[in-house]
Design a protein around this motif. Structure first.
Motif, short mmCIF file in Angstrom:
data_model
loop_
_atom_site.label_atom_id
_atom_site.label_comp_id
_atom_site.label_asym_id
_atom_site.label_seq_id
_atom_site.Cartn_x
_atom_site.Cartn_y
_atom_site.Cartn_z
N THR A 91 -10.22 7.95 8.56
CA THR A 91 -9.74 8.95 7.61
C THR A 91 -8.64 8.37 6.73
OG1 THR A 91 -10.07 10.49 9.40
CG2 THR A 91 -9.04 11.34 7.42
N ILE A 92 -7.78 7.54 7.35
CA ILE A 92 -6.70 6.91 6.58
C ILE A 92 -7.28 5.91 5.59
CG2 ILE A 92 -4.80 5.27 6.77
CD1 ILE A 92 -3.94 6.66 9.27
N ASN A 138 -9.15 6.31 1.93
CA ASN A 138 -8.41 6.55 0.70
C ASN A 138 -7.66 5.31 0.22
OD1 ASN A 138 -8.99 9.32 0.28
ND2 ASN A 138 -7.73 9.76 2.05
N THR A 139 -7.89 4.16 0.83
CA THR A 139 -7.13 2.98 0.42
C THR A 139 -8.03 2.01 -0.35
OG1 THR A 139 -7.67 1.88 2.49
CG2 THR A 139 -5.60 3.08 2.39
N ARG A 140 -7.35 1.04 -0.97
CA ARG A 140 -8.10 -0.01 -1.64
C ARG A 140 -8.63 -0.97 -0.57
NH1 ARG A 140 -4.08 -2.48 -4.09
NH2 ARG A 140 -2.69 -0.72 -4.38
N MET A 194 -9.32 -2.99 5.50
CA MET A 194 -8.17 -2.22 5.97
C MET A 194 -8.47 -1.61 7.34
SD MET A 194 -5.37 -1.99 4.64
CE MET A 194 -4.43 -1.60 6.08
#
Lengths: 252, 258, 61
Positions: free
Chosen positions: A179-180, A183-185, A190
């Protein structure tokens, strides 16, 4: 339609509000059913995870083809099996929130007034189910490819316990982390960067009983129970922490 | 600390007044600890030799280990890194509760301090290990869990770099900082949980003698103060940058309005 | 020096480089961190000078 409105207005006049809020368990069941139905229609996740697991096994074939003795393979098998599970679950966890994000499904779910932790539980359960299905396919395949000539220990069926405990923990932490990272690049990398270190104590505590049971050396049950206690404790703590923190993550 | 709402990110409370003195005291104490480690604390006995010799009025029948002097900074540095992680976790909880950007900065700087001290622990430990065990790395439980801790701290910064929105970045980073805290007790307790590990445990080896304990205490106090001063200095600098950014944004608004 | 004494002190000299390296590298890491902070501070100071100019321009007009 018109009748409904009028009854609603009547009730409002009488000072009553008619709201039927589904129970938490019903919400959980609906969310879980949504994930499972989507999977049954597309079969996207299971096929990709299954083929990936098979490919990892083939790569192992190149590595293990060099070992001369079957006992070497037995000693290695626990660790190799867990490496397979970690890589396959990374793939699955990456995908589990990609649909939601791409098709705007997450916004829809978030609009529903319900406890956010229900989303966590539903998502973790669906991830757990997918992982278990893949394991049910991958473990016999592993045996078929590498262990048919070896003689596993007497209690090798106990292997199911560390597999189950480890998978529960991985699904729990993995759901929070995916979930984290969605939303990241560079989300795939990641997820690996966060997932592998955080899963490591669990991996360590699950790989050693798996190996102990498969090899079946003297006193293997002592190693087994001690490691399983550690793995279980880590599971409980991590699931609780993830469950509490999920509210913040999904709302951010 | 003030409770009134402030427009610009504030800085400069009482810790800023304490910090220079803490730095001074920290430097004095850690230098004192360094000198005590070599001049005051007694040498540690290693493997037995065949024969006894009288050194300084004492009968010695073992090899004297100088490499153990690394321990006097290795353990305090590791404890400071745990301490910094605990504070990072605390500030992350405060951030999640209040959504005040200030606590996010606090947590980030705490994490930086803990990374610095984790690297120090790794370096000192690794050099001792190379001499005593003859290897650069071994998959021993304490070493492994500590390496994992280092990787989580690094992952924290990788994650921060991968998110653009400051609010979301703060929340996600806080969550990771809190989860990272779970590994700290594991790392601390692992030598008790798995007694077969080769990593030395002070209590298992019969505790420390008075002079050794005193030296470790002085080093620990000195390094804790140095860690605090570094944290405060860095926090002040980062905070200043944030204030400047806020001012710049305001000036831009003024320019546009004109 | 008799052989027993030599044996007692046998690990002292070989361990010297490791001890020196451990302490030196530790201080190096701490110093690098301080330098990073200071360079950040200097950068901020430069930006403050730029900002002051911008404010002065705004006032002049």
């Amino acid at each position: 339609m018109a009748r409904k409105q009028s009854t609603g207005a009547d009730r409002a006049r009488a000072g009553q509000v008619a709201l039927s809020v589904p129970s938490t368990f019903a919400q959980y069941k609906t969310l879980l059913a949504k994930d499972l139905q989507q999977e049954f229609r597309t079969k996207e996740m299971l096929t990709s995870m299954g083929i990936y697991a098979l490919l990892v096994l083939i790569v192992y074939g190149a590595a293990l083809g060099q070992t001369a003795q079957a006992t070497d393979v037995l000693q290695l098998s626990g660790g190799l099996l867990w490496a397979l599970i970690v890589f396959t679950s990374l793939l699955g966890l990456n995908r589990s929130f990609n649909h939601e994000k791409e098709q705007g499904c997450m916004e829809g779910i978030l609009l529903v007034p319900m406890d956010r932790s229900v989303i966590f539980l539903a998502k973790a359960t669906s991830n757990l189910l997918f992982l278990l299905v893949v394991e049910v396919i991958a473990v016999p395949l592993f045996w078929f490819f590498f262990l048919t000539t070896a003689q596993p220990g007497p209690g090798f069926m106990l292997m199911a316990v560390p597999l189950a405990v480890g998978t529960v923990g991985m699904a729990g932490i993995g759901t929070l982390l995916s979930t984290i990272t969605v939303n990241t690049r560079g989300k795939d990398v990641m997820l690996a960067v966060l997932f592998v270190p955080l899963i490591f104590p669990l991996l360590y505590a699950c790989a050693s009983p798996t190996t102990a049971v498969v090899v079946g050396a003297e006193g293997y049950l002592d190693v087994f129970t001690q490691s399983m206690a550690l793995a279980g404790g880590y599971d409980v703590i991590m699931l609780l922490v993830s469950w509490v923190l999920y509210d913040f993550v999904i709302s951010a | 600390m003030t409770n009134k709402p402030v427009k610009l990110p504030e800085a400069g409370q009482w810790p800023d007044k304490v910090a220079p003195w803490a730095l001074l005291a920290g430097i004095v104490l850690s230098t004192l600890g360094f000198l005590m480690a070599f001049l005051y604390a007694g040498p540690v006995n290693g493997a037995a030799v065949d024969g006894v010799e009288l050194i300084g009025g004492q009968m010695v029948a073992n090899k004297l280990l100088l490499s153990q002097k690394i321990f006097y900074f290795h353990m305090p540095v590791a404890l400071v890194s745990f301490c910094a992680l605990a504070f990072a976790c605390y500030y992350s909880v405060r951030f999640l509760a209040t959504k005040n950007q200030r606590f996010d900065t606090c947590a980030k700087v705490c994490m930086e301090i803990s990374l610095v001290f984790v690297i120090c622990t790794m370096i000192t430990g690794d050099l001792w290990e190379r001499f005593e065990w003859g290897v650069w790395w071994t998959w021993e439980p304490r070493l492994t869990t500590y390496l994992i801790l280092m990787l989580i701290v690094i992952a924290y910064f990788v994650l921060r770099n991968a998110i653009d929105e400051p609010e979301r970045c703060g929340v996600y980073a806080a969550v990771i900082a809190i989860i990272a805290m779970v590994d700290v007790p594991i790392c601390f307790m692992i030598t008790r949980l798995i007694p077969s590990s080769v990593h030395p445990v002070v209590l298992r080896e019969g505790g420390m003698s008075g002079d050794m304990g005193m030296t470790v205490a002085v080093c620990l106090a000195g390094l804790l103060l140095v860690g605090f001063a570094l944290y405060r200095f860095r926090f002040r600098q980062v905070r200043l940058q944030e204030r400047l950014q806020a001012l710049k944004d305001e000036v831009e608004v003024l320019e546009e309005r004109r | 020096m008799n052989p027993v004494l030599a044996d007692i002190y046998s690990t002292v000299i070989p361990s010297m480089p490791f001890i020196i390296a451990a302490y030196a590298l530790m201080w190096a890491v701490l110093l690098i961190y301080v330098f990073v902070s200071i360079s950040g501070l200097k950068k901020t100071e430069k930006q403050i000078a730029v900002l002051e100019e911008a404010v002065a321009e705004l006032k002049a007009e």
